[in-house]
Design an enzyme around this catalytic site. Structure first.
Site, mmCIF file in Angstrom:
data_model
loop_
_atom_site.group_PDB
_atom_site.id
_atom_site.type_symbol
_atom_site.label_atom_id
_atom_site.label_comp_id
_atom_site.label_asym_id
_atom_site.label_seq_id
_atom_site.Cartn_x
_atom_site.Cartn_y
_atom_site.Cartn_z
ATOM 1 N N GLU A 1 110.656 36.083 79.792
ATOM 2 C CA GLU A 1 111.606 35.569 80.796
ATOM 3 C C GLU A 1 110.920 35.089 82.073
ATOM 4 O OE1 GLU A 1 110.991 38.685 80.274
ATOM 5 O OE2 GLU A 1 110.987 39.774 82.176
ATOM 6 N N CYS B 1 110.399 44.216 76.407
ATOM 7 C CA CYS B 1 109.635 45.311 77.022
ATOM 8 C C CYS B 1 110.313 46.666 76.796
ATOM 9 C CB CYS B 1 109.354 45.021 78.484
ATOM 10 S SG CYS B 1 107.941 45.993 79.089
ATOM 11 N N HIS C 1 106.796 39.799 78.579
ATOM 12 C CA HIS C 1 107.931 39.354 79.398
ATOM 13 C C HIS C 1 108.097 37.833 79.355
ATOM 14 C CE1 HIS C 1 109.319 43.043 81.408
ATOM 15 N NE2 HIS C 1 108.061 43.439 81.314
#
Ligand code: MN
Length: 231
Positions: A207, A98, A205
């Site tokens: 994660e 990001c 994202h």
């Protein structure tokens, strides 16, 4: 013979947990860095570098005036830009997420689009904030790219859904980097440096999916590259 876990430096942000868990799931040892660290010295103790999400890069860093919607984080820029340049120079495995991919692109000489809603013609919403794992648009992954390989994609036109929480995007791509994914509206969603051991950035994202593993292949490939340095 015991082998220590590769040390992965994470740039500090407001929500570290998912980044740390995703790195742990892939076998890495996450280490939270500080913006007051000496960027050149801190790299010497790391096997890999993960650039996290957050506010916008100061537009003067890529030669633009500041758009009214741009929210900067100069303390982060001051640490992360030289850290990133040095990591690329030393070929330290680097994964950027990001804000991180925007830092990577600017550090290496690229530019950003500061405000997607007013500057890009699109029907997609790139800034859906909750829930964090809501997959709001698809990406089209470049065949044969490192990204395609890490996601197990072998076809000529592979796509996958992603979450998306960004209001800026990459514009001119830094020299030496390739686009490895775009959204259907043309917005760049991932870049990579083909001659690096591992240097890849994504605009979404991954994660946030550490519990369910949709993007585990990305973290596995990154930590495996870092592990080669930790031997
Ligand atoms: Mn997006």
């Amino acid at each position: 013979m015991t082998q220590r876990k590769p040390k992965i430096g994470l740039t500090p942000c407001s929500s570290m947990k998912d980044y740390e868990e995703a790195v742990r799931e892939a076998g890495g040892d996450p280490i939270e860095l500080s913006n007051s660290d000496d960027p050149l010295a801190v790299l010497g103790g790391l096997d890999g570098l993960l650039l996290t999400g957050g506010p916008d890069v100061e537009p003067s860093q890529y030669g633009q005036a500041t758009h009214p919607t741009t929210k900067v984080a100069q303390d982060r820029d001051k640490f992360e830009l030289p850290l990133t340049q040095e990591a690329v120079k030393r070929d330290v495995p680097l994964f950027a997420i990001c804000r991180g991919v925007q830092v990577l692109n600017v550090a290496e000489g690229g530019t950003l689009t500061q405000d997607i809603p007013s500057q890009v013609k699109t029907d997609l919403n790139h800034a859906v904030n909750v829930p964090k794992t809501h997959q709001t648009h698809r990406i089209e992954v470049t065949p044969g790219s490192r990204l395609a390989e890490t996601l197990g994609m072998t076809g000529a036109s592979d796509t996958c859904p992603v979450n998306s929480r960004h209001h800026q995007a990459l514009d001119q791509i830094a020299p030496g980097f390739n686009v490895s994914a775009r959204a259907p509206d043309g917005v760049v969603e991932a870049i990579e440096k083909p001659d690096a051991t591992f240097c890849l950035g994504v605009q979404w994202h991954p994660e946030n999916f550490w519990r369910t593993g949709e993007f585990k292949g990305l973290f596995d490939a990154f930590v495996a590259a870092a592990a080669k340095r930790s031997r």
